[in-house]
Design a protein around this motif. Structure first.
Motif, PDB file in Angstrom:
ATOM      1  N   THR A 112      -3.384   1.355  -5.244  1.00  0.00           N
ATOM      2  CA  THR A 112      -2.723   0.644  -4.515  1.00  0.00           C
ATOM      3  C   THR A 112      -2.869  -0.817  -5.331  1.00  0.00           C
ATOM      4  N   ILE A 113      -4.262  -0.466  -5.752  1.00  0.00           N
ATOM      5  CA  ILE A 113      -4.370  -2.032  -7.022  1.00  0.00           C
ATOM      6  C   ILE A 113      -3.421  -1.526  -8.823  1.00  0.00           C
TER       7      ILE A 113
ATOM      8  N   ILE B 123       0.961  -1.485   0.342  1.00  0.00           N
ATOM      9  CA  ILE B 123       0.229  -0.165  -0.014  1.00  0.00           C
ATOM     10  C   ILE B 123       1.152   1.460  -0.267  1.00  0.00           C
ATOM     11  N   PRO B 124       0.722   1.918  -0.860  1.00  0.00           N
ATOM     12  CA  PRO B 124       1.689   3.182  -1.483  1.00  0.00           C
ATOM     13  C   PRO B 124       1.763   4.435   0.425  1.00  0.00           C
TER      14      PRO B 124
ATOM     15  N   ALA C 156      -7.587  -2.755   3.921  1.00  0.00           N
ATOM     16  CA  ALA C 156      -7.419  -2.182   4.064  1.00  0.00           C
ATOM     17  C   ALA C 156      -7.135  -0.184   3.748  1.00  0.00           C
ATOM     18  N   ALA C 157      -7.111  -0.963   2.849  1.00  0.00           N
ATOM     19  CA  ALA C 157      -6.326   0.815   1.584  1.00  0.00           C
ATOM     20  C   ALA C 157      -7.156   1.954   1.655  1.00  0.00           C
TER      21      ALA C 157
ATOM     22  N   HIS D  56      -5.340   0.539 -14.135  1.00  0.00           N
ATOM     23  CA  HIS D  56      -5.039   1.981 -14.092  1.00  0.00           C
ATOM     24  C   HIS D  56      -7.029   2.061 -14.008  1.00  0.00           C
ATOM     25  N   ILE D  57      -7.608   2.498 -12.890  1.00  0.00           N
ATOM     26  CA  ILE D  57      -8.715   3.007 -13.093  1.00  0.00           C
ATOM     27  C   ILE D  57      -8.935   3.971 -12.810  1.00  0.00           C
ATOM     28  N   GLU D  58     -10.231   4.731 -13.093  1.00  0.00           N
ATOM     29  CA  GLU D  58     -10.198   6.203 -12.783  1.00  0.00           C
ATOM     30  C   GLU D  58     -11.618   6.954 -11.885  1.00  0.00           C
TER      31      GLU D  58
END
Length: 326
Positions: A135-136, A112-113, A122-123, A143-145
């Motif tokens: 995180t994904i 997790i960044p 938990a993210a 890449h999900i917007e």
């Protein structure tokens, strides 16, 4: 033209709303949130094999597609936040007339960044939807917007508005597991503990309360959370087919009555761009994938808790093959 567009937009809203709500099936039947967040400092060893050039090309192609993250937020009445115990990536493939549903299991251990390695669900607690999306992308290359999220308490009402769902209970044993979830919900809601219980196994038209419990139960089963994610996708698929049977007027009314209960970062402009694509998918084929894939993970115990450690190479290959498949 103007009225047609409004109807199309309302249809899109209803579809996103109900797909999102179908993923809201998170709280365990024995109580509130488990205390499972790992403390900073815990290290998990990942299989960090680098993707080859052909695989990277496939991942790049994946990110040219439209993805929406559907979130089931584990928040009971009186709670304002929770973990995303259900995460499903909805991919719209208009070129091949397909809708693709990819479940990400909540217990996958990830980077997790800005945090130490932790469970994927938990993210959202640490940084909301934005951190979960980061995180994904960091762990799975997608890449999900956009995201659509609801909490579990909405699902029963929405399914009831659709007239219920026809589902199959394999045996009386599983009927008891489903009823255990219903009883727990009834306690939380302050109603008769036996209200709305299933009375028999087999194929049947379920109320919203029953269908929600069908998608949520996992304890006492051999497949645990793996089976539960499959039932979640089944419920989403059946909701989609219900929606395709409704008129635009009915879809409009459904969207208007429920949209305030949805958490999303989709803007009106986003919906305008998505509406034609979604409305073209009435006869679309629905495909499914679960991450981690079979034979692509191992269990590891961390502070007495079982987490899922995915094989990076197998996972990325499976994602690329699934989303790039015509």
């Amino acid at each position: 033209m103007k009225n047609t567009f409004r109807a199309a937009l309302a249809a899109l809203l209803a579809l996103l709303l109900l797909l999102g709500s179908a993923s809201a099936v998170m709280v365990d039947e024995d109580g509130y949130l488990e205390e499972i967040l790992l403390e900073d400092g815990e290290q998990i060893e990942f299989n960090d094999s680098q993707a080859d050039e052909s695989l990277q090309a496939s991942i790049d192609k994946v990110n040219e597609m439209q993805h929406i993250l559907l979130l089931g937020i584990d928040a009971r009445p009186g709670q304002t936040t929770g973990r995303t115990d259900t995460m499903i990536i909805l991919t719209v493939d208009t070129n091949n007339q397909k809708i693709k549903l990819m479940s990400l299991m909540r217990d996958i251990i990830v980077a997790i960044p800005g945090r130490e390695n932790n469970r994927l669900n938990a993210a959202f607690v640490f940084g909301g939807a934005d951190l979960l999306l980061q995180t994904i992308e960091e762990n799975f290359g997608i890449h999900i917007e956009h995201y659509v999220g609801v909490n579990f308490s909405m699902l029963a009402s929405l399914i009831d508005q659709l007239g219920g769902l026809t589902l199959t209970v394999e045996s009386e044993y599983y009927m008891d597991r489903i009823n255990a979830v219903i009883k727990e919900d009834n306690k939380v809601l302050g109603v008769d503990v036996n209200d709305g219980l299933l009375t028999h196994a087999g194929e049947q038209l379920m109320t919203g309360k029953q269908a929600q419990a069908y998608a949520r139960y996992r304890y006492g089963t051999s497949d645990g959370d793996f089976g539960r994610t499959a039932r979640q996708r089944e419920v989403i698929t059946k909701i989609f087919h219900k929606l395709t049977e409704m008129s635009l007027v009915e879809l409009s009314a459904l969207a208007v009555s429920n949209i305030d209960n949805v958490v999303t970062n989709l803007t009106l402009q986003d919906m305008m761009l998505l509406a034609p694509a979604m409305l073209s998918l009435k006869d679309a084929e629905i495909e499914e994938l679960r991450i981690p894939v079979d034979n692509g993970y191992k269990f590891q115990t961390v502070r007495g808790m079982s987490v899922i450690v995915p094989d990076r190479t197998k996972t990325m290959e499976a994602i690329a093959a699934f989303l790039n498949e015509g």
